[in-house]
Motif scaffolding. Structure first.
Motif, PDB file in Angstrom:
ATOM      1  N   UNK A   1       0.792  -1.238  -0.088  1.00 53.31           N
ATOM      2  CA  UNK A   1      -0.140   0.207  -0.134  1.00 53.31           C
ATOM      3  C   UNK A   1       0.861   1.018   0.044  1.00 53.31           C
ATOM      4  N   UNK A   2       0.477   2.304  -0.640  1.00 48.92           N
ATOM      5  CA  UNK A   2       1.024   3.548  -0.769  1.00 48.92           C
ATOM      6  C   UNK A   2       1.147   3.994   0.685  1.00 48.92           C
ATOM      7  N   UNK A   3       2.004   5.298   0.859  1.00 52.74           N
ATOM      8  CA  UNK A   3       2.216   5.975   2.175  1.00 52.74           C
ATOM      9  C   UNK A   3       0.938   6.706   2.442  1.00 52.74           C
ATOM     10  N   UNK A   4       0.055   7.452   1.504  1.00 54.56           N
ATOM     11  CA  UNK A   4      -0.766   8.067   2.026  1.00 54.56           C
ATOM     12  C   UNK A   4      -2.001   7.568   2.182  1.00 54.56           C
ATOM     13  N   UNK A   5      -2.036   6.284   1.843  1.00 46.77           N
ATOM     14  CA  UNK A   5      -3.125   5.325   2.161  1.00 46.77           C
ATOM     15  C   UNK A   5      -2.989   4.819   3.894  1.00 46.77           C
ATOM     16  N   UNK A   6      -1.711   4.299   4.026  1.00 47.27           N
ATOM     17  CA  UNK A   6      -1.331   3.811   5.352  1.00 47.27           C
ATOM     18  C   UNK A   6      -1.151   4.857   6.320  1.00 47.27           C
TER      19      UNK A   6
END
Length: 553
Positions: free
Chosen positions: A51-56
């Motif tokens: 998962x990308x950083x903005x989602x996590x």
């Protein structure tokens, strides 16, 4: 004479129910779509680490933005006003930045699947088993708090008996976590973040406007100390301003905060689901920015309720009910539906986070490690789904414990003092002192936890008259955490001196001094502009939080 339940009954119409129904359809739809991406246990428990950083980052914040946070912090807003900001600006942001810069490289780079597994690799089975069991127990208790708070909302909305509301609420979360695992939880947490903000922002704006704006609130609150964060004597329980500052900085800002944010697998699990070590490090740091401003949306409504809601102002209603009374009195239909959906979202974000972390630890750290070893991956995937069911059922019963607390934050800070404070002491010693031994790891954990429980028992049940055992506010929780931390350190050092440490080659990746600087290197960071790199982002976050403390001191 109207009962408390009927007084809280929300005047919802079909429009409000429709908005709530649409929200639930989205939630279950996300769970169903995530199911197709679950092919093995890593997909179920850690989202395949893709998962990308903005989602996590949004999931990281949302997992902590549960009903406990909203209901509990608004209750603190009723009682302590702006002093509650310490739980965010002192008790969260610095530790989140420390986690991203210092500790996430070890967690993510070592490829462990959970925080307790890191403990096993560093200290062996003794410390690992203590950590895994205490963590699993804490998650069941905290999930019960979230479940109880949602049941309270459903009871106020529909008038259902508490036990019916508990069962129905549990089934909702169980459905999408069992289907899609951590991916379903994380993507729902992103959705829930925006739903929660959409619910709280109008409530805050309308409430502050109703009391005459900021100036009207300043003139109406019960005590002028509620308008300032420092020295925070009401919330710390220390009458002396100097001791109050020391208690908040050390008890909350260091021991409780770092103990929670840097070792709690509920939060760390979201960062572990990232697609790179750079994204994992930035997850808590990016999350720190919305975390700074969320308290304005939960604390201010509590302060407003203490002024304009008669039942809250005269003490006939519990502080935990402040948000519900405010929704009842201020929101028109339509906005009421959004607010109800927001509270339901906050419950599901919190409880789903607890349960997704619980099923991972039970599957990997307890069942696979000690009970049934070396089975095919599909077996542990099935077991994890069954643990989701078990956790939800147990949470229905632990929810009943939360009914005994007028302010659930008192309950939670007590739990954190028991479990997180000694865990942080063990982690920080073990990560930066290679001499610390496996025996010291479990001995320190057990002694720290037992000492905190002993202090709490004396303070609450012995009738002791010493000031240390009769602190108002949440001072008892701060002291319990400090005692747990200190005892853990002392015992760990003492046991280390008489036991044998691991050889250096077994500590690479787990202890800072024996791990080469480029061991966890992520070369993608070097190609990014400075403002997208981990350390500069962390520094900007610290500057912002210091500025907020100065402005509202």
């Amino acid at each position: 004479m109207a009962t408390a339940e009927s007084a809280l009954r929300l005047d919802a119409t079909w429009v409000d129910y429709l908005l709530v129904l649409i929200y639930f359809l989205f939630v279950l739809g996300i769970g169903w779509m995530a199911k197709s991406k679950v092919s093995n246990s890593i997909d179920f428990f850690l989202s395949g680490r893709g998962l990308p950083a903005w989602v996590t980052a949004l999931a990281f914040v949302s997992a902590n933005l549960g009903a406990v946070e909203i209901i509990g912090m608004s209750a603190n807003g009723v009682e302590y006003g702006f002093q509650t900001m310490h739980y965010f600006w002192i008790g969260a942001v610095p530790a989140m930045i420390f986690l991203g810069i210092v500790m996430m490289p070890f967690y993510y780079g070592s490829k462990v699947r959970s925080v307790p597994e890191f403990m096993r690799r560093r200290f062996g089975n003794g410390a690992h088993l203590v950590n895994a069991i205490s963590f699993a127990l804490a998650q069941l208790l905290i999930a019960g708090v979230n479940l109880f708070l949602l049941a309270t909302i459903v009871e106020a909305l529909l008038g259902w008996p508490m036990w019916v509301a508990l069962v129905v609420a549990g089934i909702i979360v169980l459905s999408y976590i069992t289907l899609g695992g951590l991916s379903a939880a994380i993507y729902n947490e992103v959705l829930q973040f925006f739903v929660i903000i959409a619910a709280l922002a109008p409530l805050t704006v309308i409430g502050v406007n109703r009391v005459g704006g900021w100036q009207g609130l300043k003139e109406s609150v019960a005590s002028q100390s509620m308008l300032h964060t420092w020295p925070g004597t009401d919330i710390s329980g220390f009458g002396n301003p100097i001791w109050s500052v020391i208690g908040i900085v050390l008890g909350l800002g260091f021991v409780l905060s770092f103990g929670y944010w840097t070792t709690n697998f509920v939060e760390v699990q979201r960062a572990m689901a990232s697609d790179s070590i750079s994204a994992a490090r930035k997850t808590p740091i990016l999350g720190a920015f919305p975390k700074m401003f969320i308290p304005f949306l939960v604390v201010l409504p509590g302060m407003v309720a203490s002024v304009i809601v008669g039942d809250i102002a005269d003490g006939s209603a519990a502080p935990n009910e402040a948000i519900l009374y405010l929704m009842r009195d201020l929101l028109p239909n339509g906005l009421l539906g959004v607010a109800i959906a927001g509270l339901l979202a906050s419950f599901m974000a919190g409880m789903a986070a607890n349960i997704s972390a619980f099923n991972t630890v039970m599957s990997y750290d307890i069942w696979e490690t000690y009970v049934v070893k070396d089975r095919e991956d599909s077996y542990y995937l099935r077991f994890g789904r069954w643990m989701t069911v078990v956790a939800t059922c147990i949470a229905v019963f632990t929810a009943l414990l939360a009914r005994n607390f007028g302010n659930v934050m008192d309950y939670l800070q007590t739990l954190f003092g028991f479990f997180n404070a000694p865990l942080f002491a063990t982690f920080i010693l073990g990560m930066f002192w290679k001499r610390m031994t496996p025996h010291a790891g479990w001995a320190g954990l057990v002694s720290g936890t037992v000492s905190a429980i002993a202090y709490w028992a004396v303070a609450n049940f012995s009738g002791a008259e010493a000031a240390l055992f009769n602190l108002p506010g949440q001072g008892t929780a701060f002291v319990a955490a400090g005692i747990a931390f200190a005892v853990d350190v002392i015992v760990s050092v003492a046991v280390t001196l008489f036991t044998t440490p691991k050889p250096d080659h077994e500590l690479v990746g787990f202890v800072s001094s024996v791990t080469p600087k480029d061991h966890f290197a992520d070369f993608t960071e070097k190609s990014l502009p400075w403002y997208q790199r981990t350390v500069p982002l962390g520094i900007i976050g610290l500057i912002c939080v210091v500025a907020l403390n100065v402005i509202f001191a």
